[in-house]
Design an enzyme around this catalytic site. Structure first.
Site, PDB file in Angstrom:
ATOM      1  CB  THR A 124       0.556  -3.388   6.367  1.00 27.61           C
ATOM      2  OG1 THR A 124      -0.691  -3.536   5.699  1.00 27.61           O
ATOM      3  CG2 THR A 124       1.083  -1.978   6.217  1.00 27.61           C
ATOM      4  CG  ASP A 125      -2.109  -7.722   3.824  1.00 29.69           C
ATOM      5  OD1 ASP A 125      -2.453  -6.679   4.411  1.00 29.69           O
ATOM      6  OD2 ASP A 125      -2.759  -8.229   2.894  1.00 29.69           O
ATOM      7  CB  THR A 148      -0.915  -0.014   1.241  1.00 30.64           C
ATOM      8  OG1 THR A 148      -1.788  -1.130   1.111  1.00 30.64           O
ATOM      9  CG2 THR A 148      -1.724   1.257   1.360  1.00 30.64           C
ATOM     10  CB  SER A 203       3.438  -8.205   1.920  1.00 31.15           C
ATOM     11  OG  SER A 203       2.330  -7.942   2.740  1.00 31.15           O
TER      12      SER A 203
HETATM   13  N1  DAS Z   1      -1.774  -5.485  -0.231  1.00 29.09           N
HETATM   14  C1  DAS Z   1      -1.383  -5.427   1.152  1.00 29.09           C
HETATM   15  C2  DAS Z   1       0.064  -5.806   1.275  1.00 29.09           C
HETATM   16  O1  DAS Z   1       0.818  -5.641   0.357  1.00 29.09           O
HETATM   17  C3  DAS Z   1      -1.778  -4.177   1.756  1.00 29.09           C
HETATM   18  C4  DAS Z   1      -0.805  -3.305   2.470  1.00 29.09           C
HETATM   19  O2  DAS Z   1       0.312  -3.057   2.099  1.00 29.09           O
HETATM   20  O3  DAS Z   1      -1.209  -2.751   3.501  1.00 29.09           O
HETATM   21  O4  DAS Z   1       0.441  -6.279   2.297  1.00 29.09           O
END
Ligand code: DAS
Length: 331
Positions: free
Chosen positions: A95-96, A15, A62
């Site tokens: 973040t995932d 993100t 991620s």
């Molecule tokens: N698509 C998710 C990730 O890449 C979202 C994020 O980055 O918050 O982990």
């Protein structure tokens, strides 16, 4: 003596590299579209604190990261930290699964130089995006001498977390990250304030070095619920070298699942009891007779961190259950 620390910023997508159709798109947007140089462009002030050099390592969410991605990231960060002209590394990341990559690096890097993993919950294009401040805080933390030797740090929403403890606990709010024992500190007006140390061994105190790791064992997670059937567990076990069982409560295993996990352990699959609750410890020989069944328990590691740790521990002693159990209490 250089004017400012030399920091390498590695981009992997997420993100923080996303773009929405409009300001109001805080949760619906295209992920992983901005190049790392464009990501840093949201923060022109960043270069006041450090000489920033960028590298685009990956460009994907991620949620797609597998063991090969972990090794790729780990080997690159490790190589950079060995360079005398690199003082620290920032990894921008979705973040995932930030907590899994960060924990993997925390256990495998062999350096006291600061490494900060950072993401954002809202893309730079959104109102009140957390991308610029999280990035700024990451630069402030990675360049600060107090960050050396603390292992890998995750910076988010004004907080500094140890990679060992942090998990994503919310799907869309800015307060998305928490550690069960609290953050290590805050970033206040660009200054890190640390209040505690991570007490478990990491980085230079672990036996794992990325130079010697080319493959990770296949460890899968089985998520428990009352209607889970034993065949599903058996199918997972048939293709895995290790299983982390995310049991209910304190690692409980439903009566009709016990036989499938015992069979897995008899066949040489390492079975680790964990909890799907998100925090708390599992007591060995508490809810189940682990000694009799040849099972391992986590200390307090959540299932996704237990998977990372078991993969690494199995590199040393794939069949030595006592040593695998000890790893959960040491790291
Ligand atoms: N698509 C998710 C990730 O890449 C979202 C994020 O980055 O918050 O982990």
């Amino acid at each position: 003596m250089r004017d400012k620390p030399n920091i390498v910023v590695l981009g992997t997508g997420g993100t923080i590299a996303g773009r929405g159709a409009g300001y109001a798109n805080t949760s619906a947007y295209a992920c992983s579209v901005l190049k790392i140089d464009e990501v840093l462009a949201v923060l022109p002030q960043g270069s006041r604190r450090a000489n920033l050099r960028t590298e685009q390592l990956l460009q994907t969410g991620s949620e797609n990261f597998n063991n090969d991605h972990l090794l790729l990231i780990g080997k690159r960060v490790s190589a950079l930290l060995e360079q005398a002209d690199v003082d620290g590394v920032i990894l921008t990341h979705g973040t995932d699964t930030i907590e899994e990559t960060a924990y993997f690096l925390h256990l495998t890097l062999k350096s006291v130089k600061p490494v900060v993993v950072v993401g954002a919950m809202r893309p730079p294009s959104a109102m009140s995006s957390d991308a610029p401040l999280n990035l700024y805080d990451a630069i402030c933390v990675v360049t600060h001498p107090a960050s050396r030797g603390r292992g890998v740090l995750v910076v988010s929403n004004d907080e500094i977390h140890t990679a060992r403890d942090v998990t994503k606990v919310n799907s869309f709010k800015l307060e998305a990250f928490a550690s069960p024992y609290g953050p290590l500190g805050y970033v206040v007006e660009g200054e890190p304030r640390f209040y505690r140390m991570a007490s478990r061994d990491h980085t230079v105190l672990t036996p794992w070095s990325l130079a010697r790791i080319d493959r990770l064992p296949k460890v899968d997670i089985v998520y428990a619920y009352g209607a889970l059937d034993a065949d599903t567990v058996g199918n997972v076990a048939a293709h895995a070298e290790g299983i982390v069982y995310a049991g209910t409560g304190n690692g409980n295993v439903a009566d009709h699942i016990v036989a499938a996990l015992r069979e897995a352990a008899r066949n040489g699959v390492q079975v680790v009891r964990a909890s799907r609750t998100g925090s708390g410890v599992i007591v060995r020989n508490g809810a189940q007779p682990d000694d009799d069944y040849g099972w391992i328990v986590v200390d307090d590691q959540v299932p996704q961190k237990a998977r990372v740790l078991l993969m690494l521990a199995m590199l040393n002693d794939p069949a030595e259950r006592g040593a695998l159990q000890a790893a959960f209490y040491r790291y």
